[in-house]
Design a protein around this motif. Structure first.
Motif, PDB file in Angstrom:
ATOM      1  N   LYS A   1       0.836  -1.211   0.000  1.00  0.00           N
ATOM      2  CA  LYS A   1       0.000   0.000   0.000  1.00  0.00           C
ATOM      3  C   LYS A   1       0.865   1.253   0.000  1.00  0.00           C
TER       4      LYS A   1
ATOM      5  N   HIS B   1      -1.620   8.211   0.818  1.00  0.00           N
ATOM      6  CA  HIS B   1      -2.581   7.583   1.737  1.00  0.00           C
ATOM      7  C   HIS B   1      -3.995   8.119   1.522  1.00  0.00           C
ATOM      8  N   THR B   2      -4.424   8.102   0.287  1.00  0.00           N
ATOM      9  CA  THR B   2      -5.748   8.592  -0.063  1.00  0.00           C
ATOM     10  C   THR B   2      -6.558   7.504  -0.752  1.00  0.00           C
ATOM     11  N   ASP B   3      -7.858   7.609  -0.642  1.00  0.00           N
ATOM     12  CA  ASP B   3      -8.740   6.695  -1.357  1.00  0.00           C
ATOM     13  C   ASP B   3      -8.958   7.147  -2.802  1.00  0.00           C
ATOM     14  N   HIS B   4      -8.485   8.329  -3.137  1.00  0.00           N
ATOM     15  CA  HIS B   4      -8.662   8.881  -4.482  1.00  0.00           C
ATOM     16  C   HIS B   4      -7.645   8.292  -5.451  1.00  0.00           C
ATOM     17  N   HIS B   5      -8.078   8.147  -6.702  1.00  0.00           N
ATOM     18  CA  HIS B   5      -7.207   7.748  -7.802  1.00  0.00           C
ATOM     19  C   HIS B   5      -7.219   8.870  -8.833  1.00  0.00           C
TER      20      HIS B   5
ATOM     21  N   ASN C   1       0.533   3.928  -2.906  1.00  0.00           N
ATOM     22  CA  ASN C   1      -0.298   5.041  -2.481  1.00  0.00           C
ATOM     23  C   ASN C   1       0.387   5.876  -1.393  1.00  0.00           C
TER      24      ASN C   1
END
Length: 105
Positions: free
Chosen positions: A64, A71-75, A68
């Motif tokens: 991870k 550390h974001t849920d966005h792509h 990432n």
């Protein structure tokens, strides 16, 4: 949305909002990369022969971190010709930033 990108997602201080739809890179890539390398080393140091195969253990945490670093849920869609059908994790965005590519939002 650009305000959120600059103020919440991207590394603090590396970018400034200079208009409603324009940001400027302020520098700081070398410092950011040094912090990321430290985080990678820290997570790699947690992997042992006993836990390397744990389902959501240190190996997964290292993966991870590599994919990432923000550390974001966005792509992010990173295609220059706007025809990319999939979004990339934050490591790909930061690779573009650090190599000096211009970003258009």
């Amino acid at each position: 949305m650009i305000d959120y990108l600059v103020n919440e997602l991207l590394p603090k201080g590396m970018f400034s909002l200079i208009g409603i739809d324009e940001i400027v890179y302020n520098g700081g890539a070398d410092e950011w990369k040094a912090k990321w390398i430290k985080a990678i080393h820290d997570k790699a140091g947690e992997v042992t022969t006993e836990n390397v195969l744990d389902w959501i253990g240190p190996t997964y945490q290292l993966e991870k971190e590599l994919k990432n670093p923000l550390h974001t849920d966005h792509h992010f869609y990173l295609s220059e010709d706007s025809c990319q059908s999939y979004a990339e994790p934050s490591a790909e965005l930061m690779e573009m930033v650090c190599r000096g590519s211009q970003l258009y939002l």
